[in-house]
Motif scaffolding. Structure first.
Motif, PDB file in Angstrom:
ATOM      1  N   ILE A 229      12.208   2.067  -1.143  1.00 48.57           N
ATOM      2  CA  ILE A 229      12.105   2.350   0.290  1.00 48.57           C
ATOM      3  C   ILE A 229      13.434   2.887   0.812  1.00 48.57           C
ATOM      4  N   PHE A 230      14.541   2.321   0.349  1.00 43.73           N
ATOM      5  CA  PHE A 230      15.873   2.729   0.798  1.00 43.73           C
ATOM      6  C   PHE A 230      16.193   4.162   0.386  1.00 43.73           C
ATOM      7  N   ARG A 231      15.738   4.589  -0.785  1.00 44.36           N
ATOM      8  CA  ARG A 231      16.094   5.919  -1.304  1.00 44.36           C
ATOM      9  C   ARG A 231      15.017   6.993  -1.079  1.00 44.36           C
ATOM     10  N   ALA A 232      13.793   6.588  -0.795  1.00 44.42           N
ATOM     11  CA  ALA A 232      12.708   7.565  -0.623  1.00 44.42           C
ATOM     12  C   ALA A 232      12.846   8.287   0.715  1.00 44.42           C
ATOM     13  N   PRO A 233      12.340   9.517   0.790  1.00 43.49           N
ATOM     14  CA  PRO A 233      12.304  10.201   2.080  1.00 43.49           C
ATOM     15  C   PRO A 233      11.513   9.370   3.090  1.00 43.49           C
ATOM     16  N   LYS A 234      11.902   9.447   4.338  1.00 44.61           N
ATOM     17  CA  LYS A 234      11.315   8.590   5.386  1.00 44.61           C
ATOM     18  C   LYS A 234       9.792   8.745   5.466  1.00 44.61           C
ATOM     19  N   ARG A 235       9.286   9.961   5.374  1.00 40.90           N
ATOM     20  CA  ARG A 235       7.828  10.163   5.469  1.00 40.90           C
ATOM     21  C   ARG A 235       7.095   9.512   4.305  1.00 40.90           C
ATOM     22  N   LEU A 236       7.682   9.602   3.133  1.00 39.63           N
ATOM     23  CA  LEU A 236       7.062   8.995   1.959  1.00 39.63           C
ATOM     24  C   LEU A 236       7.086   7.476   2.085  1.00 39.63           C
ATOM     25  N   ALA A 237       8.201   6.922   2.560  1.00 38.90           N
ATOM     26  CA  ALA A 237       8.290   5.475   2.773  1.00 38.90           C
ATOM     27  C   ALA A 237       7.287   5.027   3.839  1.00 38.90           C
ATOM     28  N   ALA A 238       7.122   5.838   4.894  1.00 35.69           N
ATOM     29  CA  ALA A 238       6.148   5.507   5.940  1.00 35.69           C
ATOM     30  C   ALA A 238       4.728   5.543   5.383  1.00 35.69           C
ATOM     31  N   ALA A 239       4.455   6.492   4.488  1.00 36.82           N
ATOM     32  CA  ALA A 239       3.120   6.570   3.871  1.00 36.82           C
ATOM     33  C   ALA A 239       2.845   5.329   3.028  1.00 36.82           C
ATOM     34  N   LEU A 240       3.879   4.818   2.346  1.00 39.37           N
ATOM     35  CA  LEU A 240       3.701   3.595   1.566  1.00 39.37           C
ATOM     36  C   LEU A 240       3.434   2.406   2.489  1.00 39.37           C
ATOM     37  N   ALA A 241       4.152   2.341   3.603  1.00 43.11           N
ATOM     38  CA  ALA A 241       3.924   1.255   4.566  1.00 43.11           C
ATOM     39  C   ALA A 241       2.490   1.317   5.102  1.00 43.11           C
ATOM     40  N   GLU A 242       2.008   2.526   5.349  1.00 38.12           N
ATOM     41  CA  GLU A 242       0.621   2.698   5.817  1.00 38.12           C
ATOM     42  C   GLU A 242      -0.353   2.252   4.735  1.00 38.12           C
ATOM     43  N   ALA A 243      -0.038   2.608   3.492  1.00 41.78           N
ATOM     44  CA  ALA A 243      -0.894   2.193   2.373  1.00 41.78           C
ATOM     45  C   ALA A 243      -0.924   0.674   2.259  1.00 41.78           C
ATOM     46  N   ASP A 244       0.228   0.046   2.461  1.00 42.08           N
ATOM     47  CA  ASP A 244       0.296  -1.413   2.384  1.00 42.08           C
ATOM     48  C   ASP A 244      -0.603  -2.075   3.419  1.00 42.08           C
ATOM     49  N   SER A 245      -0.803  -1.389   4.530  1.00 41.67           N
ATOM     50  CA  SER A 245      -1.665  -1.955   5.573  1.00 41.67           C
ATOM     51  C   SER A 245      -3.142  -1.834   5.197  1.00 41.67           C
ATOM     52  N   GLY A 246      -3.432  -0.986   4.204  1.00 40.61           N
ATOM     53  CA  GLY A 246      -4.820  -0.811   3.768  1.00 40.61           C
ATOM     54  C   GLY A 246      -5.609   0.136   4.642  1.00 40.61           C
ATOM     55  N   THR A 247      -4.929   0.840   5.543  1.00 41.85           N
ATOM     56  CA  THR A 247      -5.580   1.790   6.435  1.00 41.85           C
ATOM     57  C   THR A 247      -5.709   3.135   5.733  1.00 41.85           C
ATOM     58  N   LEU A 248      -6.932   3.631   5.632  1.00 45.76           N
ATOM     59  CA  LEU A 248      -7.151   4.921   4.993  1.00 45.76           C
ATOM     60  C   LEU A 248      -6.690   6.052   5.897  1.00 45.76           C
ATOM     61  N   PRO A 249      -5.946   7.025   5.355  1.00 46.36           N
ATOM     62  CA  PRO A 249      -5.588   8.196   6.150  1.00 46.36           C
ATOM     63  C   PRO A 249      -6.842   8.992   6.507  1.00 46.36           C
ATOM     64  N   SER A 250      -6.759   9.802   7.531  1.00 45.15           N
ATOM     65  CA  SER A 250      -7.930  10.541   8.010  1.00 45.15           C
ATOM     66  C   SER A 250      -8.500  11.495   6.959  1.00 45.15           C
ATOM     67  N   HIS A 251      -7.667  12.000   6.052  1.00 40.13           N
ATOM     68  CA  HIS A 251      -8.150  12.950   5.040  1.00 40.13           C
ATOM     69  C   HIS A 251      -8.690  12.262   3.779  1.00 40.13           C
ATOM     70  N   SER A 252      -8.707  10.939   3.767  1.00 37.41           N
ATOM     71  CA  SER A 252      -9.184  10.204   2.596  1.00 37.41           C
ATOM     72  C   SER A 252     -10.704  10.110   2.596  1.00 37.41           C
ATOM     73  N   ASP A 253     -11.278  10.248   1.392  1.00 34.86           N
ATOM     74  CA  ASP A 253     -12.720  10.059   1.241  1.00 34.86           C
ATOM     75  C   ASP A 253     -13.029   8.883   0.311  1.00 34.86           C
ATOM     76  N   LEU A 254     -12.051   7.990   0.141  1.00 43.03           N
ATOM     77  CA  LEU A 254     -12.295   6.795  -0.671  1.00 43.03           C
ATOM     78  C   LEU A 254     -13.322   5.917   0.030  1.00 43.03           C
ATOM     79  N   PRO A 255     -14.237   5.334  -0.713  1.00 41.81           N
ATOM     80  CA  PRO A 255     -15.239   4.466  -0.089  1.00 41.81           C
ATOM     81  C   PRO A 255     -14.608   3.154   0.388  1.00 41.81           C
TER      82      PRO A 255
END
Length: 184
Positions: A96-122
């Protein structure tokens, strides 16, 4: 005792990580920035923020600050002196400390279990499987199809039921795409 294999597994589980080697040291980087390395003698070195370094030193007295050109840049500890759970947390903090901020934010979003709008995972695969897939950079059914089943099964949280649901969804998606192409 924690091993280099566990460091490797924890690091490679994170998005966009590449493994390398320099002068007998195994390195893991995200977009070209090294965040963890394993030096000869089984010492793990992690690039961390100052507050995480202070906490790590308090929790692990055998560890020490990692200093470069007079500046504290991280934390160093023998693998034998840290348990796997603590190590996994520190590897994640280093990423998290070394990753680009957007990538780290995407991981935080993934940790929440919230699917991004472009995801088609069931959604029926469940929150643990969703979190595991998103954390590994698997966001769409195309991403699922591109990964070996064994790799997906190795993700913590992706069980047999989730794999079955994903396989069915990939087959259905492929069938629909083939049908649409025939109609053109």
């Amino acid at each position: 005792m924690t091993t280099a294999r566990q460091v490797r597994k924890a690091a490679l589980y994170l998005p966009e990580v590449e493994e390398g080697a320099r002068s007998g040291t195994i390195t893991f980087s995200v977009r070209g920035k090294v965040f963890v390395s394993i030096a000869d003698g089984g010492v793990v070195q992690l690039r961390l923020s100052e507050e995480v370094i202070v906490d790590a030193l308090e929790r692990h007295p055998s560890g020490e600050q990692l200093v470069q050109r007079g500046a504290v840049i991280g934390f160093r500890i023998p693998l034998a002196d840290i348990n796997g759970q603590d190590l996994n947390g520190l590897v994640r903090q280093a990423w998290i400390f070394r990753a680009p901020k957007r990538l780290a934010a995407a991981l935080a979003e993934a940790d929440s279990g919230t699917l991004p709008s472009h995801s088609d995972l069931p959604t029926s695969i469940g929150k643990p499987a969703t979190q595991a897939l998103l954390s590994a950079g698997v966001v769409t059914l195309d991403d699922v199809a591109a990964r070996p089943k064994a790799e997906l099964a190795a993700l913590h949280g992706v069980g047999p039921k989730a794999l079955r649901i994903l396989e069915e969804a990939v087959r259905e998606s492929s069938r629909i795409q083939a049908s649409e192409e025939r109609q053109r």
